[in-house]
Design a protein around this motif. Structure first.
Motif, short mmCIF file in Angstrom:
data_model
loop_
_atom_site.label_atom_id
_atom_site.label_comp_id
_atom_site.label_asym_id
_atom_site.label_seq_id
_atom_site.Cartn_x
_atom_site.Cartn_y
_atom_site.Cartn_z
N GLN A 498 0.93 -1.26 -0.05
CA GLN A 498 0.18 -0.09 -0.16
C GLN A 498 0.97 1.20 0.04
O GLN A 498 1.89 1.08 0.35
CB GLN A 498 -0.81 0.09 1.29
CG GLN A 498 -1.73 -1.24 1.20
CD GLN A 498 -2.53 -1.24 2.54
OE1 GLN A 498 -2.73 -0.27 3.36
NE2 GLN A 498 -2.71 -2.50 3.09
N PRO A 499 0.25 2.38 -0.11
CA PRO A 499 1.05 3.37 -0.25
C PRO A 499 1.75 3.74 1.26
O PRO A 499 1.02 3.51 2.06
CB PRO A 499 0.06 4.65 -0.64
CG PRO A 499 -0.96 3.92 -1.41
CD PRO A 499 -1.17 2.60 -0.88
N GLY A 500 2.89 4.30 1.41
CA GLY A 500 3.61 4.53 2.41
C GLY A 500 4.33 3.28 2.67
O GLY A 500 5.38 3.49 3.91
N ALA A 542 14.20 9.99 -1.67
CA ALA A 542 13.60 9.96 -0.67
C ALA A 542 12.58 11.31 -0.82
O ALA A 542 11.25 10.94 -0.21
CB ALA A 542 14.60 10.22 0.62
N ARG A 543 12.87 12.10 -1.47
CA ARG A 543 12.02 13.30 -1.53
C ARG A 543 10.62 13.03 -2.28
O ARG A 543 9.58 13.38 -2.06
CB ARG A 543 12.73 14.45 -2.14
CG ARG A 543 13.62 15.15 -1.23
CD ARG A 543 14.25 16.41 -1.79
NE ARG A 543 15.38 16.82 -0.86
CZ ARG A 543 16.42 17.39 -1.28
NH1 ARG A 543 17.00 17.33 -2.49
NH2 ARG A 543 17.44 17.75 -0.32
N ASN A 566 15.25 11.03 6.36
CA ASN A 566 13.93 11.40 6.96
C ASN A 566 12.96 10.93 5.83
O ASN A 566 12.69 11.64 4.87
CB ASN A 566 13.88 12.81 7.08
CG ASN A 566 14.47 13.28 8.49
OD1 ASN A 566 14.10 12.43 9.59
ND2 ASN A 566 14.97 14.37 8.48
N LEU A 567 12.15 9.76 6.46
CA LEU A 567 11.44 9.27 5.40
C LEU A 567 9.80 9.11 5.99
O LEU A 567 9.64 8.80 7.33
CB LEU A 567 11.74 7.90 5.17
CG LEU A 567 13.17 7.95 3.92
CD1 LEU A 567 13.78 6.53 4.05
CD2 LEU A 567 12.68 8.27 2.63
N ASN A 568 9.02 9.37 5.35
CA ASN A 568 7.40 9.31 5.75
C ASN A 568 7.19 7.74 5.51
O ASN A 568 6.18 7.56 4.47
CB ASN A 568 6.59 10.20 5.12
CG ASN A 568 6.90 11.62 5.42
OD1 ASN A 568 7.79 11.88 6.49
ND2 ASN A 568 6.56 12.81 4.57
N SER A 592 20.18 -5.32 15.81
CA SER A 592 20.40 -4.03 16.11
C SER A 592 19.97 -3.50 14.56
O SER A 592 19.37 -2.51 14.54
CB SER A 592 21.69 -3.46 16.47
OG SER A 592 22.54 -3.79 15.50
N GLN A 593 20.34 -4.10 13.60
CA GLN A 593 19.91 -3.61 12.23
C GLN A 593 18.59 -3.88 12.04
O GLN A 593 17.77 -2.75 11.50
CB GLN A 593 20.83 -4.38 11.15
CG GLN A 593 20.94 -3.61 9.96
CD GLN A 593 21.98 -4.20 9.12
OE1 GLN A 593 22.16 -5.53 8.99
NE2 GLN A 593 22.62 -3.72 8.04
N ILE A 594 17.90 -4.88 12.48
CA ILE A 594 16.34 -4.98 12.52
C ILE A 594 15.75 -3.74 13.14
O ILE A 594 14.77 -3.12 12.75
CB ILE A 594 15.88 -6.38 12.93
CG1 ILE A 594 16.63 -7.45 12.13
CG2 ILE A 594 14.29 -6.35 13.23
CD1 ILE A 594 16.19 -8.89 12.51
N LYS A 595 16.17 -3.60 14.34
CA LYS A 595 15.59 -2.58 15.10
C LYS A 595 15.72 -1.18 14.39
O LYS A 595 14.83 0.01 14.26
CB LYS A 595 16.22 -2.42 16.45
CG LYS A 595 16.00 -3.76 17.44
CD LYS A 595 16.51 -3.74 18.68
CE LYS A 595 15.96 -2.97 19.88
NZ LYS A 595 14.75 -3.73 20.23
N GLN A 596 16.84 -0.94 13.88
CA GLN A 596 17.22 0.48 13.32
C GLN A 596 16.35 0.44 11.82
O GLN A 596 15.86 1.68 11.62
CB GLN A 596 18.70 0.26 12.76
CG GLN A 596 19.14 1.67 11.82
CD GLN A 596 19.85 2.57 13.09
OE1 GLN A 596 20.11 2.34 14.23
NE2 GLN A 596 20.05 3.67 12.50
N ILE A 597 16.09 -0.52 11.34
CA ILE A 597 15.46 -0.18 10.02
C ILE A 597 13.98 -0.18 10.24
O ILE A 597 13.17 0.50 10.12
CB ILE A 597 15.52 -1.61 8.97
CG1 ILE A 597 17.19 -1.59 8.52
CG2 ILE A 597 14.74 -1.61 7.99
CD1 ILE A 597 17.48 -2.82 7.91
N ALA A 598 13.48 -1.16 11.24
CA ALA A 598 11.91 -0.99 11.53
C ALA A 598 11.66 0.25 12.29
O ALA A 598 10.44 0.63 12.08
CB ALA A 598 11.76 -2.17 12.61
N GLY A 599 12.53 0.86 12.94
CA GLY A 599 12.19 1.99 13.68
C GLY A 599 11.82 3.30 12.48
O GLY A 599 11.45 4.28 12.96
N ARG A 600 12.35 3.11 11.47
CA ARG A 600 12.16 4.18 10.33
C ARG A 600 10.45 4.40 10.27
O ARG A 600 10.07 5.47 9.59
CB ARG A 600 12.76 3.61 8.94
CG ARG A 600 14.13 3.66 8.94
CD ARG A 600 14.89 4.96 9.13
NE ARG A 600 15.83 5.07 10.22
CZ ARG A 600 16.60 5.97 10.53
NH1 ARG A 600 16.22 7.29 9.93
NH2 ARG A 600 17.25 6.17 11.42
#
Ligand SMILES: Nc1ncnc2c1ncn2[C@@H]1O[C@H](COP(=O)(O)OP(=O)(O)OP(=O)(O)O)[C@@H](O)[C@H]1O
Length: 861
Positions: A498-500, A542-543, A566-568, A592-600
């Motif tokens: 889906q979008p986003g 990204a923009r 910074n990504l929406n 830590s990578q999973i957390k870092q990516i998921a946290g986006r």
């Protein structure tokens, strides 16, 4: 002999003790470490050293405890002589030397395992530095060799002289003590067998017999057919013993020297054999006499190989990377305030740190990626705070700017600033780039240092702060928005995107396949972000994704999405939970990578009030849940990275004269001494480059170093060929033209895009080099930068146009092959046959596959 032995032992003691004292002294003397990174002119004095001479190798030297026990063994062995004399031992029978059987095979120095050179997150900003000027290439006299020991033990300052006096007194005390012990008729080394203790003669006694036999004054001892092999077996066991090898290293007898020393020892031992000694050895099993033999071996080797040992012990001093915080007296002279902004992603820690920096009179932002430095540069300038940008490839300096954004490797340790920000501090434990964070943290001459990162590096940073005698303040942050896991996965695979949404995959090929699949089957337009894309393109993509009116709704990205942008994002979808490591093996993604990516997902200021995370395959959900549930604090970063400064390598190279640069680097890594808080960073990419350039003659060590440090993914043949070509041209004193071939037309396929990516990377490499060498040899940077911008423009256009309508795929077998390949990515389709229903929308993808997987399809068809 005794004097000689004593002086060697004293020398060993002194150098070992002095190693500790001098390094501490170095900082106190105010002798600044010359950085290869910051471009200090001293570091640019290229020395065209001719590196020919002695060699040495081995593993890390043994610990102080090992050394102490070895010294004790020597003392005991030497003391045994008097007992023997008192008992009036004398040789009774001649013996045939056992040397033929005793020599151990030479052992190759242990090489570090190779690994992937740069992470997907590393955009190769690399290191900085000044220009090794041609006219300096022959001026070896002015070379800036400032080895750690050399700096601190220099003769032209008072404190060094004081230290010298102290050392002399230490030396005398040690020598006197040892002499006393040796004269004290103490018990000799013993071989212990169950219920039995046997004494060996002393070194002096054996040596005296060996000399007399060598001079023909005494007959050799005869051995029976049983005795000969039995005694030889002891010597073979000794020469092959890992424990003995380890003990020998404590005396600076390295792995290379040990086999030779052991072989010579066997000959000497055979000559010095007494009847009593023979009887003793015949009685015990091979291997049981090792420790006792070592007591004889040590003084023998110390006297026979004194030159090699001395040389190696001097080289070892350059390898002492303990207490690296003392390398930065300028920073140590300040009482810096350290602030750790600790929290998960999307918790506002960078925001707070940057606010502190902007409010200060002068500031420095040190980020892990070019892209992040660019973001800070743009944001500060847009908000009215003038800011410079310094990366491996860019130097944008504004008049009056008191603030600078740079990549971490470019951190300038010579310039005082009020507030410095070190972003993603947990990267200090990265096994290839961690050194840059350690260096910035320890060496920045700033009144305040603000670090941003998760809590995994907190204990490590705390202990580094303790070493530096600085207070650490910790500010904790919580996530702004909740993060939830969707446990069902994607029921219909990518048809459910889906979008986003942001799909995270770990190979370029998967990224493009997924992009095509989603575009073809859902009609949504997809942006892509991955490490090999130029940073400008990553920002543009990204923009586009963030802009609700751009027409791009979905993002497919590599792990490069985990940092900096910074990504929406509404939802993160993990395509897999594995990635390929540097050796092409599949490894799970780190927690830590999973957390870092998921946290986006669910960023503050975005339209989504919460973040969602899931996996394409339901079977991966458990791994995701476990990773998200793991507290960051439990993921400790155990050690901080270290890498030597050029001067240390240069000084070490001076002792390794026979060898190529890659051997020097490998040996340095293998032999460097670090304490438990640190680890020596792996530098496979640098070593790989050194190997590649080993046949290029005419480069000074400094120049070679720069070429090897240049950011180039050498697994890409285009990049390695370019690096070699540039180095050859420069070494031949020719102009290094960029000579990069690329087609100035919008790419139509992912393969054409890939070619342009490589061309852009070559341009980037050339620009990086042009910042380090004379413009005379790298002329026309402006033109290459223009080309580079043009490449980015057509790549961007190509990405937008790519994968339009293509011809109909008619072959049913091929249809099924395509469908099988993507069936698992489109879970709604139970089997390949059912997938054919989706064929119409995925035709373009099938066509792409026909191109990229022709062999597979040929086989199927
Ligand atoms: N006090 C604030 N006022 C307004 N916006 C804020 C504030 N704090 C943070 N933000 C915004 O929230 C978002 C996340 O903040 P920030 O980038 O500092 O988080 P972070 O914890 O450093 O995350 P990451 O580790 O992912 O970079 C950014 O868009 C930032 O501008």
């Amino acid at each position: 002999m005794q004097d000689q032995l004593l002086s060697l032992r004293s020398c060993f003691h002194t150098s070992y003790q002095a190693g500790k004292t001098d390094q501490a002294q170095g900082a106190a003397d105010g002798q600044e470490r010359v950085s290869q990174i910051t471009g200090d002119p001293r570091g640019n004095r290229a020395r065209r050293a001719s590196h020919r001479g002695a060699s040495s190798s081995g593993n890390k030297p043994a610990s102080a405890a090992q050394r102490r026990s070895v010294e004790q063994a020597i003392k005991s062995a030497a003391a045994g002589q008097t007992d023997a004399k008192r008992r009036g031992r004398s040789p009774r029978r001649a013996m045939k030397p056992a040397e033929e059987t005793a020599a151990a095979p030479a052992e190759a120095p242990s090489l570090r395992r190779r690994r992937k050179s740069a992470s997907a997150l590393d955009d190769g900003s690399g290191t900085n530095g000044g220009v090794p000027r041609r006219h300096r290439r022959s001026s070896s006299a002015e070379a800036s060799v400032v080895p750690l020991e050399g700096r601190s033990s220099g003769t032209n300052n008072a404190s060094s002289r004081r230290a010298g006096g102290r050392k002399q007194r230490q030396l005398e005390a040690i020598a006197a003590g040892m002499l006393e012990e040796e004269q004290g008729h103490r018990a000799g080394t013993t071989i212990t067998e169950p219920g039995k203790k046997v004494r060996l003669p002393s070194f002096q006694e054996l040596d005296s017999l060996a000399r007399q036999r060598k001079a023909g004054k005494l007959p050799h001892m005869d051995l029976t057919t049983e005795e000969g092999p039995r005694i030889a077996a002891h010597l073979v066991a000794f020469s092959k013993s890992a424990k003995m090898r380890e003990s020998a290293r404590a005396l600076y007898i390295n792995n290379q020297l040990f086999p030779t020393a052991a072989a010579e020892f066997s000959k000497w031992f055979g000559r010095g054999m007494s009847a009593e000694l023979k009887d003793t050895l015949v009685e015990v099993e091979p291997g049981q006499a090792e420790d006792a033999l070592f007591g004889l071996f040590a003084p023998f080797a110390l006297t026979t190989f004194s030159d090699q040992i001395k040389k190696y012990s001097e080289a070892i001093k350059m390898l002492d990377l303990r207490k690296p915080h003392l390398w930065y007296p300028m920073a140590r002279a300040l009482q810096r305030r350290l602030v750790y902004h600790m929290g998960p992603t999307n918790s506002g820690k960078t925001y707070s740190a940057l606010r502190a920096m902007c409010a200060a009179e002068s500031g420095l932002y040190c980020g892990p990626l070019r892209l992040l430095a660019m973001e800070v540069y743009d944001e500060l300038n847009a908000s009215g705070t003038f800011c410079n940008l310094i990366t491996g490839q860019e130097r944008k300096e504004l008049p009056f700017a008191q603030h600078t954004a740079c990549t971490i490797e470019m951190t300038n340790l010579q310039k005082r600033v009020d507030v410095a920000v070190i972003d993603e501090i947990q990267q200090i434990g990265d096994d290839s780039r961690g050194w840059a964070w350690t260096r910035a943290l320890q060496g920045l001459p700033a009144n305040e240092i603000h670090m941003c990162g998760d809590g995994s590096a907190l204990p490590l940073v705390r202990s580094l702060a303790q070493h530096m005698g600085e207070e650490l303040e910790v500010n904790s942050y919580e996530r702004f928005t909740p993060l939830s896991i969707e446990t069902v996965g994607l029921k219909r695979g990518y048809l459910d995107v889906q979008p986003g949404d942001c799909v995270v995959a770990f190979s370029r090929r998967d990224i493009y396949d997924i992009k095509q699949l989603i575009e073809a089957s859902t009609g949504q337009r997809v942006c892509v972000v991955y490490g090999a894309l130029p940073p400008e393109m990553r920002r543009t993509q990204a923009r586009l994704f963030n802009d609700p009116d751009s027409g791009y709704d979905v993002l497919v990205a590599s792990d490069a999405v985990g940092m900096g942008l910074n990504l929406n994002i509404r939802r993160i979808i993990f395509h897999t939970m594995e990635k390929t490591d540097g050796n092409y093996a599949r490894v799970p993604i780190s927690i830590s990578q999973i957390k870092q990516i998921a946290g986006r997902a669910g960023r503050r200021n975005s339209v989504y009030g919460q973040g969602l995370v899931t996996c394409l395959n339901k079977s991966d959900i458990t791994q995701l849940q476990e990773a998200i549930a793991t507290p960051l604090e439990s993921l400790s970063t155990p050690t901080a990275g270290l890498f030597p400064e050029f001067e240390q390598l240069e000084a070490f190279a001076g002792n390794q004269l026979e060898h190529d640069f890659h051997t020097i680097l490998t040996r340095f890594g293998a032999e460097a001494r670090v304490d438990g808080t640190y680890m020596f960073c792996k530098q496979e990419s640098v070593i790989q480059a050194a190997r590649l350039l080993s046949k290029v003659d005419g480069l000074s060590l400094q120049e070679r170093f720069w070429f090897c440090m240049a950011p180039a993914n050498l697994r890409n043949p285009v990049l390695s060929a370019a690096l070699l070509r540039f180095a050859q041209k420069y070494a031949a004193k020719e102009t290094v033209a960029a000579d990069i071939s690329w087609k100035d037309r919008v790419p139509q396929t992912s393969e054409e895009l890939c070619e342009l990516e490589a061309a852009h990377q070559v341009m980037s490499l050339w620009v990086w080099l042009s910042h380090r060498f004379d413009a005379e040899y790298f002329p026309g940077r402006g033109r290459v930068e223009e080309d580079s911008e043009r490449v980015v423009a057509i790549m961007t256009e190509g990405l937008q146009q790519m994968f339009g309508p293509t011809a109909v795929l008619t072959n049913p077998k091929l249809q099924r092959a395509v469908c099988s390949r993507f069936a698992s990515w489109t879970n709604g389709a139970k089997n390949a046959g059912e997938m054919v229903d989706y064929l119409s929308p995925i035709q373009p993808l099938a066509m792409g596959m026909m191109h990229s997987e022709r062999p597979l399809l040929r086989e199927v068809a």
